[in-house]
Write a protein that holds these residues in place. Sequence first.
Motif, PDB file in Angstrom:
ATOM      1  N   THR A 584       0.846  -1.188   0.000  1.00  0.00           N
ATOM      2  CA  THR A 584       0.000   0.000   0.000  1.00  0.00           C
ATOM      3  C   THR A 584       0.886   1.244   0.000  1.00  0.00           C
ATOM      4  OG1 THR A 584      -0.125   0.243   2.409  1.00  0.00           O
ATOM      5  CG2 THR A 584      -1.725  -1.235   1.367  1.00  0.00           C
ATOM      6  N   ASN A 585       0.338   2.340  -0.498  1.00  0.00           N
ATOM      7  CA  ASN A 585       1.075   3.608  -0.468  1.00  0.00           C
ATOM      8  C   ASN A 585       1.439   3.974   0.960  1.00  0.00           C
ATOM      9  OD1 ASN A 585      -0.820   3.546  -2.878  1.00  0.00           O
ATOM     10  ND2 ASN A 585       0.467   5.292  -3.441  1.00  0.00           N
ATOM     11  N   ARG A 586       0.543   3.680   1.877  1.00  0.00           N
ATOM     12  CA  ARG A 586       0.799   4.007   3.286  1.00  0.00           C
ATOM     13  C   ARG A 586       1.976   3.197   3.828  1.00  0.00           C
ATOM     14  NH1 ARG A 586      -4.292   2.984   6.635  1.00  0.00           N
ATOM     15  NH2 ARG A 586      -5.103   4.601   5.268  1.00  0.00           N
ATOM     16  N   ASP A 587       2.027   1.898   3.514  1.00  0.00           N
ATOM     17  CA  ASP A 587       3.142   1.074   3.976  1.00  0.00           C
ATOM     18  C   ASP A 587       4.461   1.558   3.386  1.00  0.00           C
ATOM     19  OD1 ASP A 587       1.495  -0.531   5.483  1.00  0.00           O
ATOM     20  OD2 ASP A 587       1.237  -2.051   3.925  1.00  0.00           O
ATOM     21  N   ILE A 588       4.418   2.051   2.160  1.00  0.00           N
ATOM     22  CA  ILE A 588       5.633   2.555   1.520  1.00  0.00           C
ATOM     23  C   ILE A 588       6.120   3.812   2.221  1.00  0.00           C
ATOM     24  CG2 ILE A 588       6.468   3.651  -0.611  1.00  0.00           C
ATOM     25  CD1 ILE A 588       4.633   1.520  -2.058  1.00  0.00           C
ATOM     26  N   ILE A 589       5.201   4.669   2.653  1.00  0.00           N
ATOM     27  CA  ILE A 589       5.597   5.855   3.419  1.00  0.00           C
ATOM     28  C   ILE A 589       6.253   5.437   4.724  1.00  0.00           C
ATOM     29  CG2 ILE A 589       4.773   7.952   4.560  1.00  0.00           C
ATOM     30  CD1 ILE A 589       2.449   7.948   2.502  1.00  0.00           C
ATOM     31  N   VAL A 590       5.680   4.443   5.396  1.00  0.00           N
ATOM     32  CA  VAL A 590       6.267   3.951   6.647  1.00  0.00           C
ATOM     33  C   VAL A 590       7.679   3.424   6.398  1.00  0.00           C
ATOM     34  CG1 VAL A 590       6.099   2.167   8.417  1.00  0.00           C
ATOM     35  CG2 VAL A 590       4.068   3.447   7.757  1.00  0.00           C
ATOM     36  N   ARG A 591       7.857   2.620   5.360  1.00  0.00           N
ATOM     37  CA  ARG A 591       9.172   2.054   5.066  1.00  0.00           C
ATOM     38  C   ARG A 591      10.177   3.140   4.724  1.00  0.00           C
ATOM     39  NH1 ARG A 591       7.684  -2.707   0.918  1.00  0.00           N
ATOM     40  NH2 ARG A 591       9.938  -2.572   0.494  1.00  0.00           N
ATOM     41  N   TYR A 592       9.718   4.168   4.026  1.00  0.00           N
ATOM     42  CA  TYR A 592      10.599   5.283   3.676  1.00  0.00           C
ATOM     43  C   TYR A 592      11.076   6.009   4.939  1.00  0.00           C
ATOM     44  CZ  TYR A 592      11.978   9.800   1.647  1.00  0.00           C
ATOM     45  OH  TYR A 592      12.667  10.938   1.294  1.00  0.00           O
ATOM     46  N   ILE A 593      10.165   6.236   5.871  1.00  0.00           N
ATOM     47  CA  ILE A 593      10.532   6.924   7.109  1.00  0.00           C
ATOM     48  C   ILE A 593      11.447   6.054   7.951  1.00  0.00           C
ATOM     49  CG2 ILE A 593       9.644   7.901   9.257  1.00  0.00           C
ATOM     50  CD1 ILE A 593       7.079   8.641   7.718  1.00  0.00           C
ATOM     51  N   VAL A 594      11.139   4.750   8.058  1.00  0.00           N
ATOM     52  CA  VAL A 594      11.972   3.843   8.837  1.00  0.00           C
ATOM     53  C   VAL A 594      13.392   3.802   8.266  1.00  0.00           C
ATOM     54  CG1 VAL A 594      12.329   1.412   9.436  1.00  0.00           C
ATOM     55  CG2 VAL A 594      10.061   2.431   9.689  1.00  0.00           C
ATOM     56  N   GLN A 595      13.515   3.718   6.951  1.00  0.00           N
ATOM     57  CA  GLN A 595      14.846   3.634   6.343  1.00  0.00           C
ATOM     58  C   GLN A 595      15.646   4.911   6.577  1.00  0.00           C
ATOM     59  OE1 GLN A 595      15.539   1.529   2.768  1.00  0.00           O
ATOM     60  NE2 GLN A 595      16.701   3.182   1.800  1.00  0.00           N
ATOM     61  N   ASN A 596      14.959   6.062   6.501  1.00  0.00           N
ATOM     62  CA  ASN A 596      15.666   7.330   6.670  1.00  0.00           C
ATOM     63  C   ASN A 596      15.845   7.722   8.133  1.00  0.00           C
ATOM     64  OD1 ASN A 596      16.109   8.836   3.873  1.00  0.00           O
ATOM     65  ND2 ASN A 596      14.178   7.717   3.732  1.00  0.00           N
ATOM     66  N   GLY A 597      15.012   7.185   9.004  1.00  0.00           N
ATOM     67  CA  GLY A 597      15.102   7.512  10.424  1.00  0.00           C
ATOM     68  C   GLY A 597      14.512   8.862  10.728  1.00  0.00           C
ATOM     69  N   THR A 598      15.055   9.885  10.096  1.00  0.00           N
ATOM     70  CA  THR A 598      14.555  11.247  10.256  1.00  0.00           C
ATOM     71  C   THR A 598      14.298  11.832   8.871  1.00  0.00           C
ATOM     72  OG1 THR A 598      15.777  11.591  12.309  1.00  0.00           O
ATOM     73  CG2 THR A 598      15.045  13.552  11.130  1.00  0.00           C
ATOM     74  N   ILE A 599      13.151  12.436   8.687  1.00  0.00           N
ATOM     75  CA  ILE A 599      12.790  13.027   7.398  1.00  0.00           C
ATOM     76  C   ILE A 599      12.683  14.538   7.535  1.00  0.00           C
ATOM     77  CG2 ILE A 599      11.595  10.961   6.552  1.00  0.00           C
ATOM     78  CD1 ILE A 599       8.938  12.391   7.332  1.00  0.00           C
ATOM     79  N   SER A 600      12.826  15.231   6.415  1.00  0.00           N
ATOM     80  CA  SER A 600      12.679  16.684   6.383  1.00  0.00           C
ATOM     81  C   SER A 600      12.086  17.084   5.043  1.00  0.00           C
ATOM     82  CB  SER A 600      14.030  17.366   6.598  1.00  0.00           C
ATOM     83  OG  SER A 600      13.870  18.780   6.656  1.00  0.00           O
ATOM     84  N   PRO A 601      10.808  16.736   4.812  1.00  0.00           N
ATOM     85  CA  PRO A 601      10.197  16.945   3.485  1.00  0.00           C
ATOM     86  C   PRO A 601       9.771  18.389   3.246  1.00  0.00           C
ATOM     87  CG  PRO A 601       8.585  16.021   4.959  1.00  0.00           C
ATOM     88  CD  PRO A 601       9.856  16.124   5.754  1.00  0.00           C
TER      89      PRO A 601
END
Length: 656
Positions: A584-601
């Motif tokens: 799901t798009n939502r799961d992909i957002i979660v995986r993106y945040i987990v991989q980056n640890g900290t985001i700054s969009p």
Amino acid sequence: MTRRLTRRAFLASSTAATGFVLLHPFSARAQTGQAHLRILTTTDLHCHAQAYDYYGDRPNDTLGLSRTASIIEEIRAEATNTLLVDNGDYFQGNPMGDWMAYEHGMNEGDIHPIIAAMNTLGYDCGTLGNHEFNYGVEFMDRVNAGANFPVVSANFGASLGATPTEDSLHLPPYVILDRMVRDGDGTEMPIRVGIIGFLPPQILQWDRAHLEGAYNVRGIVEAAEAWVPRMKEEGADIIVALSHSGISASEYEPMMENASLYLAGVDGIDAVVTGHQHLVFPGSNHEGEGIDATAGTLMGKPAVMAGFWGSHLGIIDLMLARDGDGWTVANAESSVRPISQRNEDRSISALVGDYAPVVDATAEAHASTLEYVRAEVGQTEVPLYSYFALVADDPSVQIVSDAQKWYVTDILRGTEHEGLPVLSAAAPFKAGGRGGAEYYTDVPAGPVAIKNVADLYLYPNTLMAVRITGAQVREWLERSAGMFNQITAGQTDQVLLNPDFPSYNFDVIDGVTYQIDLTQPSRYDNDGNVVAPDAHRIVDLQFNGAPIDEAAEFIVATNNYRAGGGGHFPGADGSTIIFRAPDTNRDIIVRYIVQNGTISPAADGNWGFAPAPGTTVLFETGPAAEQYLGEVRARGVLMEAAGPGENGFALYRIAL
């Protein structure tokens, strides 16, 4: 297939037993051979069993079947005879629904929490909505297996031909309820109430991944014309249509999405329950030939639409007259009752409390959902908010685009599509509008939890990628630009947003830069039809700092709804799909945040409005937007507060 149910009589408790209750005039005036039948309706509950906002992690007085149920018990007592029905979209739509589908699952014998809540209220019948298919047909069937009431659908079935027959329908097309009614002198008499259900034919586009090749649909009106005569032949005295379809006065088309007006015109149907649009009827939201929004009738027949998330209870009152051995409708009224009200100071007041049996029936699922949504997945250095998402590049949309682009770029490595530019299309889902002045994403800098990701991306869509040309990219954006009214250059304080254009169709495409010329008419209407072929709102469209090559090919990351034709966007009709993700798009957002640890969009300002000197526009947003006004100004948007708006909104002015 006809199911005749006699599981309980539907006589209301006597007023002598319950204390003084003001009876509806139909019940008070009914004479011998006359009976008052009240049909109570819910629609678009979207798994809001309790009065709780899981995205904000706080109670909410504007929603929840536990609140609507309090009205149900009260209103049953006002009528001699009642039925309770649901009009679809009941088990998907919030984190509780996602928790049940993705974390808990549905084993044999499990009762879904929204079904448990509905069972406590003694529903008489329900029908399917389009969102019942979001988790797949097998999951839907397991949910419905726990219902103590029949679920009907007359226009969805196996793919056994262009027009499903009774044998190929997935569910019974209708049910005939055998009941006893009490007439004006207290005599109990039999009645046969037929209830038939319909869903939008567009489910084959919206949930193509679950349905393609195995299921088929039929137009709502065409299905009604096939089945209603059969119901009459089998002895239905009155027929109620449960139409998970909205109200539109547009010219009738076979397979139209919002067909309730024309459904009401089918001979033999006595009352129509509508939904899908998340609006209220009777009310001020609909107009056109055949629609009486004051009286609450469609084609002269009583109809009702009860908002969404349990915000209202819909009521259709029928005065029935004995006609030989059967009944006919002598008079009718439609109304809605809200569970809350907005005060002059913009605050919300609850009009009812919780109905304890619903709270008790869903307590365990509620607690599990809270544990699920509070799980942290990472950190954000910047706040993620959608207050200005319809008027400026926005961080809440940016994070979705960043995650989609990251996923698709990686997944296409080593394929024939590697090396093509990857763009990303995303829209703001929570942007006020019909959702109200509090309906915005607002995640402060700091920890990001599952509830925040679900708030950023409301729907359980799956990611898809399409391969299209630069010319189609331009037309995609032209379709999206229907979000705005046409503006006259040099005039001030013109209304900017088109209230009939849903925010989920306002796609921002990341990876290109462009401006929107508001002085041009919209090239497309709200339904995606070209209405101004010479108009071009999208100007200065560039890729990598140069005018886009309209013959060049691009990959666009999007979702299954859009890629499959949802919203009727050029380049997205199902034929251009080159990748269907299992996630799901939502799961992909979660995986993106987990991989980056900290985001700054941080919003990159890739789009904006074309200059129009001396011109200003006004738009509404939530009052909490004020805290972020400085950030938007810092990105070069000439914006200022312009006072209070209506219904709790705040007005802002933009100088073009």
